[in-house]
Motif scaffolding. Structure first.
Motif: not given
Length: 443
Positions: A57-63, A11-12, A362-366, A349-354
């Motif tokens: 099963i996991m969060p999708a990636f961020i580029n 889940t992250r 984004l980048g988290i399952l909750k 950090n990609n999650r924080e940038i987004a």
């Protein structure tokens, strides 16, 4: 309601980081709940169900740093191209390509890139575009592809004086128009930034023009010290280091993203940190262009929000994860380097940038986060839990292991079949347009 279940759930989310037989409930564009497969299916009987078949099963990636315009370079041979260094690579290949791109070729470059992203489990990209032969409308052509394919995109145009001041002005205005358009959009799927190439191709006058036309809600997306030549230029012409020049022009800040940062020193890192500016590391591109290795481990240790991107070199974030891991070990001659720093870049950090550009987490399952979910065909040969999931991803997975990709609650790919495009037709058009591009370059 859509349920994705029967998989090892990453889940992250620190509160519930891992569920052995987990499921995600999706309502509309958001995550409604996470839990065990049994409890989620019992709670939402009759919901559409995607069976992960014991996979992950996991969060999708961020580029956080892409270059869509480079898509049609694959296999291209340019007459007379024999680079002796980074500047020759820029002018001889990349600037040559972007000077010839039509709007249609820009759109199909975006289609190819985003389909590759979907196949690799990437649903959010920060793209840095250039097409100096056709500037006006280019970001809107990319946005058209993003909307068609269901990919979340933060876009900008690469402002530069390299083809003259009129094109620099047109580039600024393309950014301005797109940022204003994106700010009015309520889909949560697009955002805009003021793009800049690198300081060595941008005059003070152009920086001032960009600042005068940048909406306050957006920051800048700029390449910084990617090559040593950039630093030498700034020292010789302006008598200061690159980050100092950006500071003087009020470019730094929490909405600004600095690409590469290979040749930055401790003083510049202090400025980046003090202004809460973001950085993005692009390991394969830096190695492929023989530019050098940035002090990314130090940036992360200082608490600077440093993400992971691909610079268009690949669209597979697991590939960048693997390369960054070995690059910094090799560069520092330290086998303990990068174990913690690189996954922090990619997953935190990609999650924080987004999060600085998109409202939904984004980048988290909750509950309440954007419904960006992937299923990976991975059957671990060893025990897997919240303490070692990164090791499993690093050594056991690739982007090609992604079988299902969901973006903003929409199924973009299921069982490796892309659902949002006729991929055979799109690839045929890409080949058609790339042939035209290659001919226009080589005659």
């Amino acid at each position: 309601m859509l349920i994705v279940g029967n998989g090892k759930l990453i889940t992250r989310d620190d509160r519930v980081p891992f569920i052995e037989n987990g499921a995600v409930g999706i309502e509309g564009t958001k995550i409604a709940c996470v839990g065990t497969t049994e409890e989620i299916r019992e709670k939402y009987k009759g919901a559409e169900y995607i069976d992960a078949r014991g996979g992950v099963i996991m969060p999708a990636f961020i580029n956080t740093h892409e270059h869509i315009y480079s898509a049609m370079a694959r296999g291209l041979s340019i007459k007379g191209y024999s680079p002796k260094g980074f500047l020759d690579i820029l002018d001889g290949q990349w600037w040559t390509i972007d000077r010839h791109l039509t709007l249609e070729q820009t759109k199909y470059s975006a289609m190819d890139t985003m389909i590759s992203c979907i196949r690799s489990g990437v649903t959010t990209i920060f793209d840095h575009h250039a097409s100096f032969g056709n500037i006006k409308g280019s970001l809107f052509a990319i946005e058209e592809a993003a909307k068609e394919l269901g990919v979340r995109a933060c876009l900008c145009y690469e402002v530069s004086d390299r083809d003259g001041m009129e094109k620099a002005r047109e580039s600024v205005m393309e950014n301005k128009e797109f940022i204003r358009y994106a700010l009015k959009d309520d889909s949560g799927m697009i955002a805009g930034m003021m793009g800049m190439h690198a300081q060595f191709t941008i005059s003070d006058a152009t920086m001032e023009l960009a600042a005068a036309n940048k909406p306050a809600e957006a920051g800048y997306h700029i390449h910084v010290a990617e090559g040593i030549e950039d630093l030498h230029h700034c020292l010789k012409k302006y008598g200061k280091r690159i980050v100092d020049r950006l500071m003087d022009h009020n470019i730094l800040g929490e909405k600004t993203l600095l690409g590469h940062c290979i040749y930055v020193n401790g003083h510049e890192m202090d400025l980046i940190q003090d202004t809460n500016t973001m950085v993005v590391h692009n390991p394969e591109s830096n190695m492929g262009n023989a530019c050098g290795c940035p002090p990314a481990m130090e940036l992360v240790r200082r608490g600077i929000v440093t993400g992971l991107g691909t610079d268009g070199y690949t669209h597979d974030m697991t590939e960048s994860y693997k390369v960054a891991n070995v690059l910094h070990k090799h560069h520092l001659c330290d086998a303990n380097a990068a174990w913690a720093e690189v996954p922090r870049m990619l997953f935190e950090n990609n999650r924080e940038i987004a999060g600085r550009y998109f409202k939904a987490p984004l980048g988290i399952l909750k509950e309440g986060a954007a419904a960006d979910v992937i299923v990976v065909d991975y059957d671990p040969p060893t025990h897997m839990d919240e303490t070692n999931v990164n090791g499993h991803i690093l050594f056991g997975m690739t982007g090609r292991d992604v079988v299902t990709t969901i973006g903003n609650g929409k199924i973009l790919m299921k069982d490796r079949e892309v659902k949002v495009a006729d991929t055979a037709r799109v690839m045929a058009r890409c080949r058609e347009e790339s042939a035209k591009l290659w001919k226009s370059i080589n005659g």
